[in-house]
Write a protein that holds these residues in place. Structure first.
Motif, PDB file in Angstrom:
ATOM      1  N   GLU A  66       0.836  -1.212   0.000  1.00 40.60           N
ATOM      2  CA  GLU A  66       0.000   0.000   0.000  1.00 40.60           C
ATOM      3  C   GLU A  66       0.867   1.257   0.000  1.00 40.60           C
ATOM      4  OE1 GLU A  66      -3.383   2.135   2.783  1.00 40.60           O
ATOM      5  OE2 GLU A  66      -3.090  -0.027   2.933  1.00 40.60           O
ATOM      6  N   GLU A  67       1.888   1.272   0.846  1.00 40.13           N
ATOM      7  CA  GLU A  67       2.785   2.425   0.911  1.00 40.13           C
ATOM      8  C   GLU A  67       3.558   2.579  -0.397  1.00 40.13           C
ATOM      9  OE1 GLU A  67       4.161   5.846   2.380  1.00 40.13           O
ATOM     10  OE2 GLU A  67       2.682   4.575   3.368  1.00 40.13           O
ATOM     11  N   SER A  68       3.901   1.454  -1.022  1.00 39.90           N
ATOM     12  CA  SER A  68       4.601   1.486  -2.303  1.00 39.90           C
ATOM     13  C   SER A  68       3.770   2.212  -3.352  1.00 39.90           C
ATOM     14  CB  SER A  68       4.896   0.066  -2.774  1.00 39.90           C
ATOM     15  OG  SER A  68       5.350   0.077  -4.106  1.00 39.90           O
ATOM     16  N   PHE A  69       2.490   1.893  -3.417  1.00 40.21           N
ATOM     17  CA  PHE A  69       1.616   2.533  -4.407  1.00 40.21           C
ATOM     18  C   PHE A  69       1.429   4.011  -4.079  1.00 40.21           C
ATOM     19  CE2 PHE A  69      -2.391   3.469  -6.599  1.00 40.21           C
ATOM     20  CZ  PHE A  69      -2.048   3.027  -7.860  1.00 40.21           C
ATOM     21  N   LYS A  70       1.447   4.375  -2.802  1.00 42.16           N
ATOM     22  CA  LYS A  70       1.333   5.790  -2.413  1.00 42.16           C
ATOM     23  C   LYS A  70       2.559   6.584  -2.871  1.00 42.16           C
ATOM     24  CE  LYS A  70      -1.489   5.243   1.732  1.00 42.16           C
ATOM     25  NZ  LYS A  70      -1.472   5.348   3.200  1.00 42.16           N
ATOM     26  N   GLN A  71       3.735   5.964  -2.804  1.00 48.04           N
ATOM     27  CA  GLN A  71       4.963   6.657  -3.194  1.00 48.04           C
ATOM     28  C   GLN A  71       4.998   6.916  -4.700  1.00 48.04           C
ATOM     29  OE1 GLN A  71       7.444   7.934  -1.344  1.00 48.04           O
ATOM     30  NE2 GLN A  71       6.365   7.339   0.517  1.00 48.04           N
ATOM     31  N   HIS A  72       4.707   5.875  -5.493  1.00 48.69           N
ATOM     32  CA  HIS A  72       4.695   6.037  -6.943  1.00 48.69           C
ATOM     33  C   HIS A  72       3.992   4.839  -7.558  1.00 48.69           C
ATOM     34  CE1 HIS A  72       5.959   7.017 -11.013  1.00 48.69           C
ATOM     35  NE2 HIS A  72       6.490   8.144 -10.559  1.00 48.69           N
ATOM     36  N   TRP A  73       3.099   5.087  -8.467  1.00 49.40           N
ATOM     37  CA  TRP A  73       2.325   4.004  -9.080  1.00 49.40           C
ATOM     38  C   TRP A  73       3.181   3.117  -9.972  1.00 49.40           C
ATOM     39  CZ3 TRP A  73       2.089   3.424 -14.321  1.00 49.40           C
ATOM     40  CH2 TRP A  73       2.535   4.508 -15.090  1.00 49.40           C
ATOM     41  N   PHE A  74       4.327   3.607 -10.440  1.00 51.57           N
ATOM     42  CA  PHE A  74       5.150   2.838 -11.372  1.00 51.57           C
ATOM     43  C   PHE A  74       6.169   1.933 -10.667  1.00 51.57           C
ATOM     44  CE2 PHE A  74       8.248   2.325 -14.890  1.00 51.57           C
ATOM     45  CZ  PHE A  74       7.365   1.811 -15.845  1.00 51.57           C
ATOM     46  N   GLY A  75       6.133   1.861  -9.344  1.00 52.46           N
ATOM     47  CA  GLY A  75       7.091   1.041  -8.607  1.00 52.46           C
ATOM     48  C   GLY A  75       7.015  -0.437  -8.972  1.00 52.46           C
ATOM     49  N   LEU A  76       5.808  -0.989  -9.002  1.00 54.43           N
ATOM     50  CA  LEU A  76       5.654  -2.409  -9.337  1.00 54.43           C
ATOM     51  C   LEU A  76       6.077  -2.711 -10.772  1.00 54.43           C
ATOM     52  CD1 LEU A  76       4.805  -5.263  -8.520  1.00 54.43           C
ATOM     53  CD2 LEU A  76       2.462  -4.661  -9.145  1.00 54.43           C
ATOM     54  N   PRO A  77       5.601  -1.954 -11.774  1.00 51.46           N
ATOM     55  CA  PRO A  77       6.095  -2.216 -13.129  1.00 51.46           C
ATOM     56  C   PRO A  77       7.612  -2.056 -13.246  1.00 51.46           C
ATOM     57  CG  PRO A  77       4.144  -0.838 -13.233  1.00 51.46           C
ATOM     58  CD  PRO A  77       4.525  -0.950 -11.788  1.00 51.46           C
ATOM     59  N   ALA A  78       8.185  -1.075 -12.564  1.00 53.97           N
ATOM     60  CA  ALA A  78       9.634  -0.877 -12.620  1.00 53.97           C
ATOM     61  C   ALA A  78      10.363  -2.074 -12.018  1.00 53.97           C
ATOM     62  CB  ALA A  78      10.023   0.407 -11.888  1.00 53.97           C
ATOM     63  N   LEU A  79       9.862  -2.591 -10.908  1.00 51.75           N
ATOM     64  CA  LEU A  79      10.480  -3.760 -10.281  1.00 51.75           C
ATOM     65  C   LEU A  79      10.386  -4.978 -11.196  1.00 51.75           C
ATOM     66  CD1 LEU A  79      11.877  -5.060  -7.866  1.00 51.75           C
ATOM     67  CD2 LEU A  79       9.601  -5.476  -6.895  1.00 51.75           C
ATOM     68  N   LEU A  80       9.246  -5.156 -11.837  1.00 51.47           N
ATOM     69  CA  LEU A  80       9.083  -6.282 -12.767  1.00 51.47           C
ATOM     70  C   LEU A  80      10.025  -6.150 -13.962  1.00 51.47           C
ATOM     71  CD1 LEU A  80       5.194  -6.676 -12.699  1.00 51.47           C
ATOM     72  CD2 LEU A  80       6.917  -8.107 -11.565  1.00 51.47           C
ATOM     73  N   ILE A  81      10.184  -4.943 -14.467  1.00 49.35           N
ATOM     74  CA  ILE A  81      11.106  -4.704 -15.586  1.00 49.35           C
ATOM     75  C   ILE A  81      12.541  -5.008 -15.166  1.00 49.35           C
ATOM     76  CG2 ILE A  81      12.125  -2.886 -17.032  1.00 49.35           C
ATOM     77  CD1 ILE A  81       9.256  -1.625 -17.086  1.00 49.35           C
ATOM     78  N   LEU A  82      12.935  -4.553 -13.993  1.00 52.16           N
ATOM     79  CA  LEU A  82      14.298  -4.818 -13.509  1.00 52.16           C
ATOM     80  C   LEU A  82      14.542  -6.311 -13.293  1.00 52.16           C
ATOM     81  CD1 LEU A  82      14.839  -1.886 -10.989  1.00 52.16           C
ATOM     82  CD2 LEU A  82      15.836  -2.169 -13.267  1.00 52.16           C
ATOM     83  N   CYS A  83      13.567  -6.991 -12.713  1.00 56.78           N
ATOM     84  CA  CYS A  83      13.708  -8.443 -12.505  1.00 56.78           C
ATOM     85  C   CYS A  83      13.790  -9.175 -13.834  1.00 56.78           C
ATOM     86  CB  CYS A  83      12.554  -8.976 -11.665  1.00 56.78           C
ATOM     87  SG  CYS A  83      12.637  -8.456  -9.937  1.00 56.78           S
ATOM     88  N   SER A  84      12.998  -8.738 -14.797  1.00 58.96           N
ATOM     89  CA  SER A  84      13.042  -9.340 -16.130  1.00 58.96           C
ATOM     90  C   SER A  84      14.416  -9.139 -16.774  1.00 58.96           C
ATOM     91  CB  SER A  84      11.950  -8.732 -17.009  1.00 58.96           C
ATOM     92  OG  SER A  84      12.101  -9.138 -18.336  1.00 58.96           O
ATOM     93  N   ARG A  85      14.965  -7.941 -16.602  1.00 60.29           N
ATOM     94  CA  ARG A  85      16.295  -7.649 -17.164  1.00 60.29           C
ATOM     95  C   ARG A  85      17.370  -8.499 -16.491  1.00 60.29           C
ATOM     96  NH1 ARG A  85      19.035  -6.894 -21.538  1.00 60.29           N
ATOM     97  NH2 ARG A  85      20.953  -5.771 -21.163  1.00 60.29           N
ATOM     98  N   ILE A  86      17.267  -8.683 -15.186  1.00 53.32           N
ATOM     99  CA  ILE A  86      18.231  -9.512 -14.468  1.00 53.32           C
ATOM    100  C   ILE A  86      18.173 -10.954 -14.965  1.00 53.32           C
ATOM    101  CG2 ILE A  86      18.722 -10.545 -12.203  1.00 53.32           C
ATOM    102  CD1 ILE A  86      17.999  -7.782 -10.992  1.00 53.32           C
ATOM    103  N   VAL A  87      16.963 -11.489 -15.119  1.00 53.57           N
ATOM    104  CA  VAL A  87      16.805 -12.860 -15.622  1.00 53.57           C
ATOM    105  C   VAL A  87      17.371 -12.976 -17.035  1.00 53.57           C
ATOM    106  CG1 VAL A  87      15.084 -14.586 -16.335  1.00 53.57           C
ATOM    107  CG2 VAL A  87      14.852 -13.420 -14.143  1.00 53.57           C
ATOM    108  N   THR A  88      17.107 -11.989 -17.883  1.00 55.01           N
ATOM    109  CA  THR A  88      17.638 -11.998 -19.252  1.00 55.01           C
ATOM    110  C   THR A  88      19.160 -11.996 -19.249  1.00 55.01           C
ATOM    111  OG1 THR A  88      15.695 -10.826 -20.076  1.00 55.01           O
ATOM    112  CG2 THR A  88      17.668 -10.734 -21.448  1.00 55.01           C
ATOM    113  N   LEU A  89      19.762 -11.157 -18.417  1.00 52.43           N
ATOM    114  CA  LEU A  89      21.222 -11.095 -18.345  1.00 52.43           C
ATOM    115  C   LEU A  89      21.815 -12.408 -17.832  1.00 52.43           C
ATOM    116  CD1 LEU A  89      21.653  -7.470 -16.985  1.00 52.43           C
ATOM    117  CD2 LEU A  89      22.361  -8.306 -19.234  1.00 52.43           C
TER     118      LEU A  89
END
Length: 110
Positions: A66-89
């Motif tokens: 809940e606090e994450s979404f209050k800080q910025h709505w793009f936090g979850l998509p950004a985390l998923l993108i970073l995790c995807s990039r890590i897996v790709t690398l």
């Protein structure tokens, strides 16, 4: 240490960044002095379109959804993108190691 030298810098960078965010002591923007890499905040602007993404990801990694979404709505998509990039690398690195090992074995037996 040899393993770390063989890994791509980008992979080490993203894993380190996520580990640091996961262990960060999170402060709300404006509640006190805090370090920021944001060029707009460092120039004195009070609003930035990306302000809060780091805190949002840190809250996600610490389980505060809940606090994450209050800080910025793009936090979850950004985390998923970073995790995807890590897996790709990691996959690319493993694939390259297998190809190099096959070439080495072929050269040895010829």
């Amino acid at each position: 240490m040899k393993i770390v030298k063989r890994l791509p810098f980008e992979l080490i960078f993203w894993i380190t960044a996520l580990l640091l965010l996961a262990t960060a002591d999170i402060h709300d923007h404006g509640t006190g002095p805090h370090f920021t890499l944001c060029p707009l905040a460092n120039m004195g602007f009070t609003w930035c379109p990306g302000c809060g993404i780091g805190r949002s990801i840190a809250h996600l990694l610490q389980g505060n959804f809940e606090e994450s979404f209050k800080q910025h709505w793009f936090g979850l998509p950004a985390l998923l993108i970073l995790c995807s990039r890590i897996v790709t690398l990691i996959r690319l690195n493993l694939k390259n190691k297998k190809v190099l090992n096959l070439k080495y074995k072929e050269e040895r037996y010829v």
